[in-house]
Design a protein around this motif. Structure first.
Motif, mmCIF file in Angstrom:
data_model
loop_
_atom_site.group_PDB
_atom_site.id
_atom_site.type_symbol
_atom_site.label_atom_id
_atom_site.label_comp_id
_atom_site.label_asym_id
_atom_site.label_seq_id
_atom_site.Cartn_x
_atom_site.Cartn_y
_atom_site.Cartn_z
ATOM 1 N N PHE A 1 0.803 -1.487 -0.224
ATOM 2 C CA PHE A 1 0.571 -0.026 -0.079
ATOM 3 C C PHE A 1 0.980 1.228 0.260
ATOM 4 N N GLY A 2 1.858 1.384 1.042
ATOM 5 C CA GLY A 2 3.063 2.554 1.037
ATOM 6 C C GLY A 2 4.422 2.539 -0.602
ATOM 7 N N THR A 3 4.014 1.542 -0.831
ATOM 8 C CA THR A 3 4.974 1.521 -2.126
ATOM 9 C C THR A 3 4.565 1.012 -3.828
ATOM 10 N N TRP A 4 4.458 0.061 -3.889
ATOM 11 C CA TRP A 4 4.043 -1.276 -5.082
ATOM 12 C C TRP A 4 2.686 -0.159 -5.442
ATOM 13 N N LEU A 5 1.804 0.170 -5.153
ATOM 14 C CA LEU A 5 0.122 0.532 -5.687
ATOM 15 C C LEU A 5 0.743 2.461 -6.299
ATOM 16 N N PRO A 6 1.637 2.446 -4.977
ATOM 17 C CA PRO A 6 1.450 3.713 -5.159
ATOM 18 C C PRO A 6 2.668 4.265 -6.186
ATOM 19 N N HIS A 7 4.051 3.335 -6.535
ATOM 20 C CA HIS A 7 5.028 3.464 -7.278
ATOM 21 C C HIS A 7 4.966 2.688 -8.972
ATOM 22 N N ARG A 8 3.999 1.543 -8.953
ATOM 23 C CA ARG A 8 3.919 0.711 -9.843
ATOM 24 C C ARG A 8 3.970 1.108 -11.073
ATOM 25 N N GLU A 9 4.903 0.729 -12.643
ATOM 26 C CA GLU A 9 4.253 1.526 -13.341
ATOM 27 C C GLU A 9 3.393 0.661 -14.119
ATOM 28 N N ASP A 10 2.432 0.904 -14.723
ATOM 29 C CA ASP A 10 1.284 -0.212 -14.901
ATOM 30 C C ASP A 10 1.022 0.728 -16.311
ATOM 31 N N GLY A 11 1.789 1.279 -17.330
ATOM 32 C CA GLY A 11 1.174 2.199 -18.052
ATOM 33 C C GLY A 11 0.607 3.105 -18.459
ATOM 34 N N GLU A 12 0.207 3.436 -17.110
ATOM 35 C CA GLU A 12 -0.468 5.215 -16.660
ATOM 36 C C GLU A 12 0.464 6.209 -16.344
ATOM 37 N N ALA A 13 0.351 7.256 -17.405
ATOM 38 C CA ALA A 13 1.237 8.466 -16.644
ATOM 39 C C ALA A 13 1.387 8.626 -14.853
ATOM 40 N N PHE A 14 2.254 8.979 -14.272
ATOM 41 C CA PHE A 14 2.202 9.740 -13.541
ATOM 42 C C PHE A 14 2.176 11.137 -12.925
ATOM 43 N N PRO A 15 1.234 11.915 -12.581
ATOM 44 C CA PRO A 15 0.968 12.797 -12.611
ATOM 45 C C PRO A 15 2.092 14.178 -12.373
ATOM 46 N N ASP A 16 2.853 13.704 -12.363
ATOM 47 C CA ASP A 16 4.497 14.379 -11.661
ATOM 48 C C ASP A 16 5.601 13.894 -11.760
ATOM 49 N N ARG A 17 6.562 14.339 -11.485
ATOM 50 C CA ARG A 17 7.968 14.240 -11.503
ATOM 51 C C ARG A 17 8.300 13.621 -10.346
ATOM 52 N N HIS A 18 7.661 13.503 -9.163
ATOM 53 C CA HIS A 18 7.097 12.914 -8.009
ATOM 54 C C HIS A 18 6.966 11.268 -8.399
ATOM 55 N N ASN A 19 6.680 10.610 -9.950
ATOM 56 C CA ASN A 19 6.398 9.311 -10.088
ATOM 57 C C ASN A 19 6.117 8.724 -9.414
ATOM 58 N N ALA A 20 4.345 8.617 -8.132
ATOM 59 C CA ALA A 20 3.629 8.620 -7.169
ATOM 60 C C ALA A 20 2.123 9.273 -7.185
ATOM 61 N N ARG A 21 1.616 8.485 -7.462
ATOM 62 C CA ARG A 21 -0.044 8.219 -6.938
ATOM 63 C C ARG A 21 -0.197 8.094 -5.683
ATOM 64 N N SER A 22 -1.763 8.867 -5.383
ATOM 65 C CA SER A 22 -2.078 8.116 -4.404
ATOM 66 C C SER A 22 -3.552 6.668 -4.986
ATOM 67 N N THR A 23 -3.606 6.418 -3.812
ATOM 68 C CA THR A 23 -4.974 5.330 -4.676
ATOM 69 C C THR A 23 -5.655 5.557 -4.270
ATOM 70 N N PRO A 24 -7.165 5.321 -5.231
ATOM 71 C CA PRO A 24 -8.506 5.561 -4.715
ATOM 72 C C PRO A 24 -8.891 4.539 -3.002
ATOM 73 N N LEU A 25 -8.599 5.219 -1.797
ATOM 74 C CA LEU A 25 -9.595 4.353 -1.366
ATOM 75 C C LEU A 25 -10.116 5.595 -0.424
ATOM 76 N N ALA A 26 -11.340 4.736 0.492
ATOM 77 C CA ALA A 26 -11.507 5.957 0.941
ATOM 78 C C ALA A 26 -11.321 6.512 2.146
ATOM 79 N N VAL A 27 -11.744 7.272 3.023
ATOM 80 C CA VAL A 27 -10.667 7.392 4.018
ATOM 81 C C VAL A 27 -10.423 6.443 5.181
ATOM 82 N N PRO A 28 -11.031 5.721 5.687
ATOM 83 C CA PRO A 28 -10.900 4.987 6.749
ATOM 84 C C PRO A 28 -10.368 3.919 6.372
ATOM 85 N N LEU A 29 -10.994 3.762 4.783
ATOM 86 C CA LEU A 29 -10.026 1.820 4.663
ATOM 87 C C LEU A 29 -8.112 2.497 4.016
#
Length: 241
Positions: free
Chosen positions: A179-207
């Protein structure tokens, strides 16, 4: 975009929550190892393992916040002491080794100098193995080995109960990685939003809280505002235009 303005009670909240994680982990650890009759109460034993796993994730996140000075803003020595204690309780990790590696991750995200990036690896298992090798060395081996021997000498026939430290630490490492490395930083063919090469995983706040103390659901926000503590990351997203 600047991070949200810190509130006067930010440091107090971070210190209080860090203290709560420490006390909860220590209390549940002592109960599980020294007092729990696991064979007679398997459901309670399972609940303790789950609780210790989540609290072990919390220990690492407290240390992570301390690396960014977010537990006690403006007090580097206190951050180092808190972070070092959290890493010791978690798995005997070295504070110096961990902070050097993690700062490289933030300074060089997605490059060959980033110790946490996948670098083209698609398999989650291979990436996890490399992830563990990056942070687990001889120091950690000897610290954990010494702790296991001491527990065995003290507990005698009850020594397998050390599993209530080792197993949650291993499970927590998997949880942190997924949850803290693989999902946010995996290269899945979708471009990262910026130079940080990181994305947020769409999860509800409690989850997001239950999985990785918001470092999965709000990972991009963390890279944008690394000094924002874990509990304030949802607020950091709301502050974005």
């Amino acid at each position: 975009m600047p991070p949200p303005r810190p509130q006067p009670l930010t440091a107090m909240v971070s210190l209080t929550l860090a203290t709560g994680v420490f006390l909860a982990w220590i209390g549940l650890h002592v109960f599980s190892v020294w007092f729990l009759d696991a064979p007679a109460r398997p459901w309670l034993a399972a609940a303790c393992l789950i609780g210790l796993t989540w609290l072990s994730v919390g220990l690492f996140i407290v240390a992570h916040d301390a690396m960014h000075g977010a537990v006690a803003p403006g007090r580097p020595a206190l951050n180092a002491a808190i972070g070092g204690l959290a890493l010791t309780l978690y798995a005997g990790f070295s504070w110096r080794r961990m902070i050097v590696k993690h700062m490289s991750h933030h300074r060089h995200p997605g490059t060959d100098d980033d110790p946490d990036f996948g670098h083209g690896r698609r398999g989650v298992v291979a990436w996890y193995v490399d992830f563990v090798r990056t942070y687990f060395g001889w120091r950690e081996f000897f610290v954990l080995g010494t702790a296991v021997i001491l527990y065995a000498l003290i507990l005698g026939p009850r020594w397998p109960y050390v599993a209530f430290w080792a197993v949650p630490s291993i499970l927590a490492s998997m949880q942190l990685f997924v949850f803290g490395t693989w999902l946010p930083h995996r290269e899945d063919g979708e471009a990262f939003p910026d130079r940080h090469n990181a994305r947020s995983t769409p999860l509800a706040v409690p989850l997001s809280l239950l999985t990785c103390f918001h470092f999965g659901g709000f990972h991009h926000e963390h890279h944008l505002h690394p000094s924002v503590p874990w509990w304030a990351l949802p607020r950091a997203r709301r502050a974005e235009p």
